[in-house]
Design a protein around this motif. Structure first.
Motif: not given
Length: 286
Positions: A100-103, A128-136, A166-171, A276-280
């Motif tokens: 949460y402190s970096t994203d 969730i837009k604006g979040m890093n979605h790379g392989v994790f 989670l309820f704030q963000k997940v779809s 992920y940025k390009t993909y999105m």
């Protein structure tokens, strides 16, 4: 135990040939992230250990469970906090320490290390837009813990915070729940859950560890760590892995039914070559 290790190359799975190739390629990308974390941990003398299905794979298959599409590690709270502090500076450029402190869009109370040059958008996180979605790779703090009525209450508070975040963000929650959850400011919820966890970790008389407010493990899991083969590298596991795996999986050397041997995290929104940025930008508005 080594004589009982299953040869993962001959295991039948519920995956078709295409899915098997995707999972295999994803596992290579996950190993790259793990190797980078190990490099940083070794440099700074930080403790970590494989956990859950990743630990099972290390012992039963000398690497991934053949159909597994994620990788989990744990760190004692003190080491986790040190890693959290140094990771943004020490990790190679393409890797991103995410909490949460970096994203600010990240919804979980633990951390991930992501490869920003790749894409893996989980179903629940697809909006969730604006979040890093790379392989994790998941990084969980392990807090020292003892069972008590006070800690039971603390765990309920942590669970409440986690659910709201989670309820704030997940779809995959309904609109009314999402709107109600958004009434709570995010950062104080993270801070409260974190403060309670650290408080539990610091108290005297602790005789267990608790992982992400859910899995309770013996106190000595970090007392002696050993290196075991894990695919193309080696990684650390608790020497008493048999106790941990038996508690989590029962007869852990026994394979599950074939119809249960399938990945859980991969989606169609996966690329190991497109950031992920390009993909999105190219796909998420279609």
């Amino acid at each position: 135990m080594e004589n009982n290790i299953v040869n993962s190359t001959v295991i039948e799975t519920a995956m078709d040939e295409k899915t098997s190739k995707i999972v295999s390629d994803l596992q290579v990308a996950l190993i790259d992230i793990l190797a980078e974390i190990i490099r940083v941990c070794d440099k700074h003398d930080l403790k970590y250990a494989l956990v859950a299905g990743t630990l099972l794979g290390a012992i039963r298959h000398k690497g991934f469970i053949p159909w597994d599409d994620d990788l989990d590690i744990i760190m004692p709270r003190d080491d986790y906090e040190k890693f959290r502090e140094i990771a943004p500076k020490e990790l190679k450029e393409k890797y991103f320490f995410q909490d949460y402190s970096t994203d600010s869009a990240f919804p979980s109370i633990y951390a991930k290390v992501r490869n920003s040059e790749t894409t893996l958008i989980e179903n629940g996180y697809r909006n969730i837009k604006g979040m890093n979605h790379g392989v994790f790779l998941d990084v969980f703090p392990a807090d020292r813990y003892k069972a008590s009525s006070k800690n039971n209450l603390r765990r309920k508070i942590i669970k409440f915070c986690n659910n709201i975040l989670l309820f704030q963000k997940v779809s995959n929650v309904n609109k009314a729940v999402n709107l109600a959850a958004r009434l709570f400011p995010r950062k104080p919820l993270f801070k409260l859950a974190e403060k309670i966890s650290i408080k539990m970790d610091s108290e005297k008389g602790n005789n267990q560890y608790i992982i992400i407010n859910e899995y309770v493990m013996p106190d000595g899991i970090f007392d002696e760590l050993i290196d075991v083969p894990f695919e193309t590298i080696s990684a650390k596991v608790p020497k008493n892995y048999d106790v941990l795996l038996s508690d989590m999986f029962g007869d852990y050397m026994k394979l599950p039914p074939v119809d249960k041997r399938a990945p859980k995290h991969i989606t169609e929104k996966l690329s190991l070559t497109v950031p992920y940025k390009t993909y999105m930008e190219q796909n998420m508005n279609k």
